[in-house]
Design a protein around this motif. Sequence first.
Motif, PDB file in Angstrom:
ATOM      1  N   TRP A 136       0.911  -1.944  -0.161  1.00  0.00           N
ATOM      2  CA  TRP A 136       0.030  -0.368  -0.264  1.00  0.00           C
ATOM      3  C   TRP A 136       0.456   1.392  -0.148  1.00  0.00           C
ATOM      4  CZ3 TRP A 136       0.846   3.248   4.397  1.00  0.00           C
ATOM      5  CH2 TRP A 136       1.116   2.333   5.497  1.00  0.00           C
ATOM      6  N   SER A 137       0.748   2.300   0.168  1.00  0.00           N
ATOM      7  CA  SER A 137       1.003   3.822   0.003  1.00  0.00           C
ATOM      8  C   SER A 137       0.373   4.483   0.692  1.00  0.00           C
ATOM      9  CB  SER A 137       0.920   3.955  -1.462  1.00  0.00           C
ATOM     10  OG  SER A 137       1.806   3.783  -2.476  1.00  0.00           O
ATOM     11  N   TYR A 138       0.380   5.574   1.273  1.00  0.00           N
ATOM     12  CA  TYR A 138       0.324   6.778   1.506  1.00  0.00           C
ATOM     13  C   TYR A 138      -1.404   7.859   0.642  1.00  0.00           C
ATOM     14  CZ  TYR A 138       1.856   6.552   6.430  1.00  0.00           C
ATOM     15  OH  TYR A 138       3.031   5.518   7.431  1.00  0.00           O
ATOM     16  N   HIS A 139      -2.262   8.615   1.160  1.00  0.00           N
ATOM     17  CA  HIS A 139      -3.100   8.218   0.724  1.00  0.00           C
ATOM     18  C   HIS A 139      -2.535  10.155   0.967  1.00  0.00           C
ATOM     19  CE1 HIS A 139      -6.896  10.596  -0.601  1.00  0.00           C
ATOM     20  NE2 HIS A 139      -7.336   9.187  -1.290  1.00  0.00           N
ATOM     21  N   PRO A 140      -2.890  11.249   0.039  1.00  0.00           N
ATOM     22  CA  PRO A 140      -2.804  12.533   0.247  1.00  0.00           C
ATOM     23  C   PRO A 140      -3.739  12.916   1.865  1.00  0.00           C
ATOM     24  CG  PRO A 140      -3.340  12.349  -1.943  1.00  0.00           C
ATOM     25  CD  PRO A 140      -3.634  10.679  -1.719  1.00  0.00           C
ATOM     26  N   GLN A 141      -5.104  12.539   1.900  1.00  0.00           N
ATOM     27  CA  GLN A 141      -5.717  12.213   3.599  1.00  0.00           C
ATOM     28  C   GLN A 141      -4.758  12.308   4.367  1.00  0.00           C
ATOM     29  OE1 GLN A 141      -8.897  10.836   2.318  1.00  0.00           O
ATOM     30  NE2 GLN A 141      -8.469   8.754   2.992  1.00  0.00           N
ATOM     31  N   ALA A 142      -2.995  11.674   4.010  1.00  0.00           N
ATOM     32  CA  ALA A 142      -2.935  11.287   5.434  1.00  0.00           C
ATOM     33  C   ALA A 142      -2.645  12.623   6.088  1.00  0.00           C
ATOM     34  CB  ALA A 142      -1.722  10.471   5.131  1.00  0.00           C
ATOM     35  N   PHE A 143      -2.488  14.070   5.249  1.00  0.00           N
ATOM     36  CA  PHE A 143      -2.063  14.968   5.979  1.00  0.00           C
ATOM     37  C   PHE A 143      -3.338  16.268   5.801  1.00  0.00           C
ATOM     38  CE2 PHE A 143       1.717  13.046   3.121  1.00  0.00           C
ATOM     39  CZ  PHE A 143       2.748  12.989   4.026  1.00  0.00           C
ATOM     40  N   ARG A 144      -2.696  16.916   6.461  1.00  0.00           N
ATOM     41  CA  ARG A 144      -3.817  18.405   7.068  1.00  0.00           C
ATOM     42  C   ARG A 144      -2.976  19.573   6.031  1.00  0.00           C
ATOM     43  NH1 ARG A 144      -3.318  20.059  11.781  1.00  0.00           N
ATOM     44  NH2 ARG A 144      -2.283  19.137  12.561  1.00  0.00           N
ATOM     45  N   TRP A 145      -4.019  20.052   5.518  1.00  0.00           N
ATOM     46  CA  TRP A 145      -3.215  21.078   4.280  1.00  0.00           C
ATOM     47  C   TRP A 145      -4.008  22.278   4.672  1.00  0.00           C
ATOM     48  CZ3 TRP A 145      -0.526  19.354  -0.076  1.00  0.00           C
ATOM     49  CH2 TRP A 145      -0.376  18.014   0.348  1.00  0.00           C
ATOM     50  N   SER A 146      -3.272  23.363   4.405  1.00  0.00           N
ATOM     51  CA  SER A 146      -3.632  24.778   4.192  1.00  0.00           C
ATOM     52  C   SER A 146      -3.491  25.538   3.065  1.00  0.00           C
ATOM     53  CB  SER A 146      -2.380  25.460   5.619  1.00  0.00           C
ATOM     54  OG  SER A 146      -2.809  25.219   6.846  1.00  0.00           O
ATOM     55  N   GLY A 147      -4.112  25.125   2.250  1.00  0.00           N
ATOM     56  CA  GLY A 147      -3.846  25.777   0.931  1.00  0.00           C
ATOM     57  C   GLY A 147      -3.223  24.193  -0.181  1.00  0.00           C
ATOM     58  N   GLU A 148      -1.912  24.422  -0.320  1.00  0.00           N
ATOM     59  CA  GLU A 148      -0.993  24.044  -0.820  1.00  0.00           C
ATOM     60  C   GLU A 148      -0.080  23.274  -0.585  1.00  0.00           C
ATOM     61  OE1 GLU A 148       0.064  24.605  -4.944  1.00  0.00           O
ATOM     62  OE2 GLU A 148      -2.071  25.384  -5.680  1.00  0.00           O
ATOM     63  N   MET A 149       0.216  23.798   1.029  1.00  0.00           N
ATOM     64  CA  MET A 149       1.108  23.010   2.182  1.00  0.00           C
ATOM     65  C   MET A 149       0.269  22.107   2.883  1.00  0.00           C
ATOM     66  SD  MET A 149       3.357  24.706   1.300  1.00  0.00           S
ATOM     67  CE  MET A 149       4.920  25.204   1.684  1.00  0.00           C
ATOM     68  N   ILE A 150       1.239  21.327   3.463  1.00  0.00           N
ATOM     69  CA  ILE A 150       0.899  19.746   4.976  1.00  0.00           C
ATOM     70  C   ILE A 150       1.191  21.437   5.635  1.00  0.00           C
ATOM     71  CG2 ILE A 150       1.459  18.009   6.022  1.00  0.00           C
ATOM     72  CD1 ILE A 150       2.295  17.391   2.953  1.00  0.00           C
ATOM     73  N   ASN A 162      -9.621  22.974   4.787  1.00  0.00           N
ATOM     74  CA  ASN A 162      -8.537  23.705   4.033  1.00  0.00           C
ATOM     75  C   ASN A 162      -7.657  25.142   4.653  1.00  0.00           C
ATOM     76  OD1 ASN A 162     -10.744  25.726   4.635  1.00  0.00           O
ATOM     77  ND2 ASN A 162     -10.312  26.752   2.532  1.00  0.00           N
ATOM     78  N   LYS A 163      -7.532  25.231   6.109  1.00  0.00           N
ATOM     79  CA  LYS A 163      -7.476  25.686   7.199  1.00  0.00           C
ATOM     80  C   LYS A 163      -6.113  24.624   7.995  1.00  0.00           C
ATOM     81  CE  LYS A 163      -9.051  30.294   5.931  1.00  0.00           C
ATOM     82  NZ  LYS A 163      -9.499  31.270   7.084  1.00  0.00           N
ATOM     83  N   GLY A 164      -5.997  23.420   7.707  1.00  0.00           N
ATOM     84  CA  GLY A 164      -5.581  22.547   8.566  1.00  0.00           C
ATOM     85  C   GLY A 164      -5.945  22.005   9.542  1.00  0.00           C
ATOM     86  N   GLY A 165      -7.017  22.157   9.619  1.00  0.00           N
ATOM     87  CA  GLY A 165      -8.389  20.564  10.429  1.00  0.00           C
ATOM     88  C   GLY A 165      -8.397  19.258  10.122  1.00  0.00           C
ATOM     89  N   PHE A 166      -8.358  19.038  10.870  1.00  0.00           N
ATOM     90  CA  PHE A 166      -8.342  17.367  11.260  1.00  0.00           C
ATOM     91  C   PHE A 166      -9.557  16.747  10.418  1.00  0.00           C
ATOM     92  CE2 PHE A 166      -5.406  17.913  14.625  1.00  0.00           C
ATOM     93  CZ  PHE A 166      -5.440  16.781  14.245  1.00  0.00           C
ATOM     94  N   THR A 167      -9.743  15.990   9.295  1.00  0.00           N
ATOM     95  CA  THR A 167     -10.928  15.505   8.052  1.00  0.00           C
ATOM     96  C   THR A 167     -10.897  13.858   8.476  1.00  0.00           C
ATOM     97  OG1 THR A 167      -9.110  15.371   6.407  1.00  0.00           O
ATOM     98  CG2 THR A 167     -10.032  17.293   6.465  1.00  0.00           C
ATOM     99  N   ASN A 168      -9.833  13.032   9.309  1.00  0.00           N
ATOM    100  CA  ASN A 168     -10.073  12.054   9.502  1.00  0.00           C
ATOM    101  C   ASN A 168     -10.913  11.899  10.730  1.00  0.00           C
ATOM    102  OD1 ASN A 168      -9.563   9.318  10.425  1.00  0.00           O
ATOM    103  ND2 ASN A 168      -6.832   9.027   9.823  1.00  0.00           N
ATOM    104  N   PRO A 169     -11.977  11.645  10.593  1.00  0.00           N
ATOM    105  CA  PRO A 169     -13.193  10.719  11.471  1.00  0.00           C
ATOM    106  C   PRO A 169     -12.901   9.619  12.584  1.00  0.00           C
ATOM    107  CG  PRO A 169     -13.486   9.513   9.235  1.00  0.00           C
ATOM    108  CD  PRO A 169     -12.356  10.070   9.193  1.00  0.00           C
TER     109      PRO A 169
END
Length: 293
Positions: free
Chosen positions: A19-33, A65-72
Amino acid sequence: MLAEAKVNKREWHGTHHSWSYHPQAFRWSGEMISGINILPIATEMRAWMMQRGLLSLMPPEEPSNKGGFTNPYTTSGITLSLLMSRIINCSHDFTSNPDCNLDEVDSEIERLRLNNEILLYSARLCEVAIKQLLYCTQIPEKRYKKMALGQLLESPCPSCKRANGKEPHLVSLVGTLAHPYHLCFEFEHCAMDHMNIVNKLRNSNSAHSDIEGLNIRTPSISRSQHFQQSTEILSDVAHMLSHIEHLEQKMISDLQAKGNAINRLKLDGLKAEDCNFNLVPCVDFNFHSPKHA
């Protein structure tokens, strides 16, 4: 302090997939992690149980889009950890307070209530800690979203299951997570046995219509029995959390390193359309920007 429990060994036959990591493994602020999209649920819960740390609340809610957690599963895991801590404290109060005003019937009812809640929340906490990590991978969420703990340990391959006339081979999503971090041995020869015990106890005692019947005794005998039962169960829980903690910490360190490397590339001018990375777990992230190609 909880002692480690001994368990009967069994053979696990679930295969492990890459397996590989998904982009949703990160929290994002715009285009930056801005950070990783998980919290150390198993690590903190075990530390609290061993009287070595405190449990966290969820950070203040922020937009995605401002660094919030999205992992339920992170949100659920924090809530379940706090509920579990309350149940453990109630269990301790019940067994250590001989002056509580409970008669024979109420004492036995309280023993059964606490025993069942410990079993239910132990299994649920383990499930959510694993699913929080799975959410960071390319494994589709529909594959594991409705799985109970036993299915996460070992379940029929869904592709083979759909094929006519085929006997599906078994897949272990827990083993799949552990595999790239070289934790297969400790999971298959220890951790999964502890998880299996907790899962079976949950299923037999708490999750269905059957339940242990009342056995009216003196309050002191009910308290003594609960002390023995809860100590055994919670020792298993603490032990299996120690293994999930190993995996959790490996993934946290791995994601932090990969996130920092990606941010450096972005600060160096890498465009978003060039950020189609294959983030392989436990493999150093190396990418040469087209700017320096």
